[in-house]
Design a protein around this motif. Structure first.
Motif, PDB file in Angstrom:
ATOM      1  N   ASP A 276     -38.604 -55.214-121.344  1.00 22.03           N
ATOM      2  CA  ASP A 276     -39.081 -54.193-122.282  1.00 22.03           C
ATOM      3  C   ASP A 276     -39.627 -52.984-121.503  1.00 22.03           C
ATOM      4  O   ASP A 276     -38.895 -52.377-120.747  1.00 22.03           O
ATOM      5  CB  ASP A 276     -40.133 -54.781-123.234  1.00 22.03           C
ATOM      6  N   ASP A 277     -40.907 -52.676-121.656  1.00 24.20           N
ATOM      7  CA  ASP A 277     -41.483 -51.501-120.980  1.00 24.20           C
ATOM      8  C   ASP A 277     -42.069 -51.849-119.616  1.00 24.20           C
ATOM      9  O   ASP A 277     -42.630 -50.983-118.956  1.00 24.20           O
ATOM     10  CB  ASP A 277     -42.591 -50.904-121.866  1.00 24.20           C
ATOM     11  N   LEU A 278     -41.888 -53.087-119.176  1.00 23.07           N
ATOM     12  CA  LEU A 278     -42.597 -53.544-117.988  1.00 23.07           C
ATOM     13  C   LEU A 278     -41.643 -53.891-116.851  1.00 23.07           C
ATOM     14  O   LEU A 278     -40.552 -54.406-117.073  1.00 23.07           O
ATOM     15  CB  LEU A 278     -43.449 -54.772-118.322  1.00 23.07           C
TER      16      LEU A 278
ATOM     17  N   LEU B  20     -34.245 -45.163-115.098  1.00 27.37           N
ATOM     18  CA  LEU B  20     -35.590 -44.867-115.580  1.00 27.37           C
ATOM     19  C   LEU B  20     -36.028 -43.460-115.176  1.00 27.37           C
ATOM     20  O   LEU B  20     -35.579 -42.912-114.177  1.00 27.37           O
ATOM     21  CB  LEU B  20     -36.580 -45.890-115.017  1.00 27.37           C
TER      22      LEU B  20
ATOM     23  N   LYS C 188     -44.634 -42.736-116.255  1.00 27.94           N
ATOM     24  CA  LYS C 188     -44.177 -41.386-116.602  1.00 27.94           C
ATOM     25  C   LYS C 188     -45.351 -40.508-117.046  1.00 27.94           C
ATOM     26  O   LYS C 188     -45.464 -39.336-116.625  1.00 27.94           O
ATOM     27  CB  LYS C 188     -43.130 -41.462-117.709  1.00 27.94           C
TER      28      LYS C 188
ATOM     29  N   SER D 265     -46.261 -50.640-116.304  1.00 24.78           N
ATOM     30  CA  SER D 265     -45.622 -50.013-117.454  1.00 24.78           C
ATOM     31  C   SER D 265     -44.765 -48.818-117.051  1.00 24.78           C
ATOM     32  O   SER D 265     -45.225 -47.925-116.324  1.00 24.78           O
ATOM     33  CB  SER D 265     -46.689 -49.566-118.461  1.00 24.78           C
ATOM     34  N   ILE D 266     -43.545 -48.788-117.556  1.00 24.33           N
ATOM     35  CA  ILE D 266     -42.631 -47.678-117.303  1.00 24.33           C
ATOM     36  C   ILE D 266     -43.145 -46.399-117.975  1.00 24.33           C
ATOM     37  O   ILE D 266     -43.213 -45.333-117.363  1.00 24.33           O
ATOM     38  CB  ILE D 266     -41.226 -48.027-117.815  1.00 24.33           C
ATOM     39  N   ALA D 267     -43.525 -46.518-119.250  1.00 29.99           N
ATOM     40  CA  ALA D 267     -43.996 -45.345-119.986  1.00 29.99           C
ATOM     41  C   ALA D 267     -45.277 -44.788-119.375  1.00 29.99           C
ATOM     42  O   ALA D 267     -45.440 -43.567-119.254  1.00 29.99           O
ATOM     43  CB  ALA D 267     -44.231 -45.720-121.450  1.00 29.99           C
ATOM     44  N   SER D 268     -46.170 -45.679-118.971  1.00 29.22           N
ATOM     45  CA  SER D 268     -47.418 -45.233-118.378  1.00 29.22           C
ATOM     46  C   SER D 268     -47.182 -44.537-117.046  1.00 29.22           C
ATOM     47  O   SER D 268     -47.857 -43.549-116.714  1.00 29.22           O
ATOM     48  CB  SER D 268     -48.357 -46.425-118.189  1.00 29.22           C
TER      49      SER D 268
ATOM     50  N   ILE E 180     -36.689 -55.930-115.268  1.00 29.83           N
ATOM     51  CA  ILE E 180     -37.297 -55.152-116.344  1.00 29.83           C
ATOM     52  C   ILE E 180     -37.382 -56.012-117.593  1.00 29.83           C
ATOM     53  O   ILE E 180     -36.395 -56.643-118.006  1.00 29.83           O
ATOM     54  CB  ILE E 180     -36.472 -53.884-116.640  1.00 29.83           C
TER      55      ILE E 180
END
Length: 487
Positions: free
Chosen positions: A103-105, A8, A471, A466-469, A101
């Motif tokens: 999905d995005d979480l 990640l 970042k 959230s992974i995207a959040s 993990i």
């Protein structure tokens, strides 16, 4: 280490988060995580101090060109709320958090995750380790015992910090800048138990209410979720009105700052009343499912026959005292703000009920952004406790964080957000306690702001982030630090 998060990005942030997840760090058990932070600093030849409360301060000089920029304090807390379901096998004193993990979480496995506030530690450590980031002088402050008493922040010596600009990383919604928070008090009602000998020839039963979502008693108090302890009060009040029941113990909830998801009562019931009790359990499950059909549809009420025999039970007066206290203790939202739409102004949460020795302890988390309203709720609970023959003990008290209309930090964060995303950041106040209020009393002229990535279902075994959040917030934080020399 599991290395679940190794692919990640930002890699360094997730690397440190996974390392932190290997270290047990419930509130009050921060020695190991404190040691980890001290060793991190020493290995990288960074200045580090630690106090008797195990708070750690790590200092990093400014990057070239930022020597004249104001020093920034990056702050988060080491401890986490340790919650699991009753059937989950996990020892929070020694077992690492098992990451997964979806999905995005990122989730734990049937326990709380500790993203609150492990992600703050991960952000700060990644910044402290990096040699390619533009930033002013950094003072990374890692506090202890935030989730229970804020004892670390309260014990902190402000003379150890030079900075007067504070970035607290203990928020849970990306794109929202937190500028004010509630104060709080942990209030413990102590009810003495008068015992009598258990009856012979009776069934020992366990009455259980479970399946509730629970959640953060500040951030999610407005979701009208069921409070297991309060529901048990209604159930017991009905049972004792129709049949004799003899209690031996009641235990519900884990932390005062978490809405209780489960509660158990162990009691004696006569053989002839057993079927009547079973029918009542079924009836109350239907009642609760109807009342909580939107907020807590998975609630369940169970009756189990226990093989154990009991030596003693509460006498009638103690049972009545307990039931009255469970029924009458204020719980949930007490007032809404008339100035900020949708903001809870005052609330209280009966988070823990525990039988220990010759007492029943009922622990309440009182929150308010208005000091006098917090005191009013506290006085109500005190009057109830004393009327029932008990007492009230104050276990912790922390101040509200007041809004600063002249905050230069807020202006910079708003500007950078608008430049990066071409939209305005949302400025919010929350009905939860942050250490910013405590730190403002120790550091004259402190200018504070709080932010963080999207974290969901905190203080429950469903906690995730959230992974995207993560970042996005990292990139936003770095850009703010890059422009800190404009303040």
């Amino acid at each position: 280490m599991q290395n679940i998060l190794r692919e990640l990005t930002p890699n360094s942030v997730f690397k440190f988060f996974e390392e932190i997840a290997q270290i047990p760090r419930c509130s009050g058990d921060e020695q190991r995580i404190s040691d980890y932070l001290v060793n991190f600093a020493k290995e990288r030849k960074l200045e580090v101090t630690r106090d008797k409360a195990l708070n750690v301060i790590i200092k990093k000089p400014a990057a070239p060109g930022y020597e004249n920029a104001p020093t920034v304090i990056l702050q988060g807390h080491m401890d986490m709320v340790c919650e699991k379901n009753k059937e989950t096998i996990h020892d929070f004193e020694k077992d690492p958090i098992k990451l997964r993990i979806v999905d995005d979480l990122i989730f734990a496995t049937e326990t709380t995750l500790g993203a609150d506030n492990g992600i703050a530690l991960a952000y700060a450590l990644a910044l402290l380790e990096a040699d390619d980031i533009l930033h002013p002088a950094i003072e990374a402050l890692f506090t202890t015992d935030e989730e229970s008493t804020m004892g670390g922040a309260i014990a902190l010596d402000g003379n150890n910090l030079k900075g007067r600009l504070l970035i607290n990383l203990d928020s849970e919604e990306e794109g929202k800048l937190l500028v004010s928070s509630a104060g709080g008090t942990k209030a413990k009602v102590v009810l003495p138990i008068a015992w009598e000998s258990a009856r012979s020839g009776m069934h020992t039963v366990r009455i259980r209410i479970g399946g509730l979502k629970g959640g953060h008693s500040g951030m999610e108090i407005n979701k009208q979720r069921g409070n297991a302890n309060k529901l048990m009060g209604r159930l017991l009040n009905d049972i004792k009105g129709e049949m004799e029941i003899f209690l031996n113990e009641i235990n519900g909830g884990v932390k005062s700052n978490a809405i209780p998801r489960e509660v158990d009562v162990v009691a004696q019931i006569s053989r002839e009343n057993l079927s009547k009790l079973e029918a009542k359990m079924q009836l109350w499950e239907l009642v609760f499912k109807n009342e909580l059909r939107a907020a807590d549809p998975e609630i369940c009420v169970k009756l189990e026959i226990e093989e154990q025999s009991l030596d003693r039970v509460f006498n009638k007066e103690s049972l009545n005292m307990l039931t009255a206290c469970l029924m009458l203790l204020p719980n949930g939202i007490q007032s809404m703000s008339m100035e900020i739409e949708g903001l809870v102004e005052s609330s209280t949460n009966l988070g823990v009920v525990q039988t220990a020795g010759d007492n029943i302890y009922l622990i309440n988390e009182i929150r308010s952004s208005v000091k006098t309203l917090k005191r009013s709720t506290l006085n109500t609970i005190k009057m109830l406790a004393e009327t029932l023959g008990g007492e009230l003990r104050i276990e912790s008290d922390y101040p509200e964080w007041e809004y600063n209309p002249n905050s230069e930090m807020r202006k910079l964060f708003q500007k950078v957000y608008k430049d990066m995303y071409n939209k305005e950041a949302e400025i919010i106040a929350i009905h939860a306690g942050l250490e910013c209020g405590v730190l403002a009393q120790k550091l004259d002229g402190l200018d504070s702001i709080s932010l963080g990535p999207n974290i969901f279902d905190v203080h429950t075994p469903k906690e995730n982030f959230s992974i995207a959040s993560t970042k996005n917030v990292w990139e936003y934080l770095l850009e703010v630090l890059k422009q800190m020399n404009t303040i």
